[in-house]
Design a protein around this motif. Structure first.
Motif, mmCIF file in Angstrom:
data_model
loop_
_atom_site.group_PDB
_atom_site.id
_atom_site.type_symbol
_atom_site.label_atom_id
_atom_site.label_comp_id
_atom_site.label_asym_id
_atom_site.label_seq_id
_atom_site.Cartn_x
_atom_site.Cartn_y
_atom_site.Cartn_z
ATOM 1 N N GLY A 68 11.855 -2.929 1.475
ATOM 2 C CA GLY A 68 11.982 -3.410 2.843
ATOM 3 C C GLY A 68 10.660 -3.649 3.545
ATOM 4 N N GLN A 69 9.565 -3.809 2.792
ATOM 5 C CA GLN A 69 8.247 -3.962 3.404
ATOM 6 C C GLN A 69 7.544 -5.214 2.917
ATOM 7 O OE1 GLN A 69 6.666 -0.133 2.162
ATOM 8 N NE2 GLN A 69 6.833 0.578 4.269
ATOM 9 N N ARG A 70 6.765 -5.785 3.800
ATOM 10 C CA ARG A 70 5.948 -6.955 3.452
ATOM 11 C C ARG A 70 4.665 -6.505 2.739
ATOM 12 N NH1 ARG A 70 7.212 -11.776 6.072
ATOM 13 N NH2 ARG A 70 8.892 -11.577 7.582
ATOM 14 N N TRP A 71 4.000 -7.459 2.089
ATOM 15 C CA TRP A 71 2.780 -7.196 1.340
ATOM 16 C C TRP A 71 1.729 -6.480 2.185
ATOM 17 C CZ3 TRP A 71 0.476 -6.539 -3.069
ATOM 18 C CH2 TRP A 71 -0.916 -6.625 -3.153
ATOM 19 N N HIS A 72 1.516 -6.917 3.425
ATOM 20 C CA HIS A 72 0.417 -6.392 4.238
ATOM 21 C C HIS A 72 0.746 -5.101 4.987
ATOM 22 C CE1 HIS A 72 -2.270 -9.625 3.310
ATOM 23 N NE2 HIS A 72 -1.349 -10.504 3.621
ATOM 24 N N ALA A 73 1.943 -4.576 4.813
ATOM 25 C CA ALA A 73 2.262 -3.279 5.433
ATOM 26 C C ALA A 73 1.374 -2.208 4.786
ATOM 27 C CB ALA A 73 3.733 -2.947 5.227
ATOM 28 N N PRO A 74 1.126 -1.107 5.463
ATOM 29 C CA PRO A 74 0.276 -0.055 4.884
ATOM 30 C C PRO A 74 0.822 0.425 3.526
ATOM 31 C CG PRO A 74 0.697 0.386 7.197
ATOM 32 C CD PRO A 74 1.572 -0.775 6.817
ATOM 33 N N VAL A 75 -0.089 0.812 2.667
ATOM 34 C CA VAL A 75 0.275 1.333 1.349
ATOM 35 C C VAL A 75 1.021 2.652 1.538
ATOM 36 C CG1 VAL A 75 -0.608 2.184 -0.851
ATOM 37 C CG2 VAL A 75 -1.695 0.220 0.253
ATOM 38 N N THR A 76 2.190 2.745 0.944
ATOM 39 C CA THR A 76 3.003 3.960 1.094
ATOM 40 C C THR A 76 3.165 4.728 -0.211
ATOM 41 O OG1 THR A 76 5.009 2.656 0.733
ATOM 42 C CG2 THR A 76 4.318 3.006 3.027
#
Length: 190
Positions: A68-76
């Motif tokens: 559910g996250q885009r490429w540029h979201a913080p690394v989780t």
């Protein structure tokens, strides 16, 4: 000249062909060298990661996201170097999704169907069938795994060699361009 993708080096080879007839005394082995499997008990972390597809009002896919996250979201996702993790790939779509992890040696543990509608309602996985072991052609080390539609594909991976930022992604280029890729970072042990 041959390039070994997993070894990151180029191998030069020279073949000499002779006019003389040569007797071939070589023999193929009956079995391949056994490989040490990564055991589930070695895993220090288990992660549940979703494969999502978003549709426009006409039912056409407009975007696909990992977890559910885009490429540029913080690394989780931040595995520690030389540790083992189990990743449960929850494919919420009806289609097979080939998933590729960089810088990780992995194998398929199993697959199991689940009720995707229930997951959308409650965020809980309710399995609908038995666990299926990998097929014979999937029993060894993999760099890409087949995540069947409406199923959970569990993989086990050892994150080794180098600390740094890598990615996991849908292994079809036009879908990677639709945001179906995410970075993860292998951290050096503290």
């Amino acid at each position: 000249m041959m390039y070994c993708r997993s070894c990151s080096f180029v191998s030069l080879r020279k073949f000499r062909v002779s006019q003389k007839k040569v007797a071939n005394t070589s023999a193929l082995t009956n079995a391949l060298r056994p490989i040490r499997q990564i055991e589930e008990s070695e895993a220090v972390t288990t992660r549940v990661l979703t494969l999502n597809e978003y549709m426009d009002p006409y039912g056409h896919p407009t975007m696909m996201l990992l977890n559910g996250q885009r490429w540029h979201a913080p690394v989780t996702k931040k595995p520690i170097l030389n540790t083992v993790e189990i990743w449960s790939l929850v494919n919420l779509t009806s289609e097979v999704r080939p998933i590729h992890l960089h810088q990780a040696r992995m194998r398929i543990l199993d697959r199991q169907g689940f009720d995707a509608a229930e997951y959308f309602r409650s965020q809980q996985i309710r399995y609908t069938g038995p666990r299926l072991l990998p097929e014979a052609n999937e029993a060894g080390w993999k760099d890409t795994v087949r995540a069947n539609g409406r199923s959970v594909t569990r993989i086990i991976a050892r994150f080794e060699a180098y600390a740094g930022r890598y990615l996991w992604h849908y292994h079809i280029l036009e879908h990677s361009a639709k945001e179906m890729m995410r970075p993860f970072e292998i951290l050096a042990p503290s």
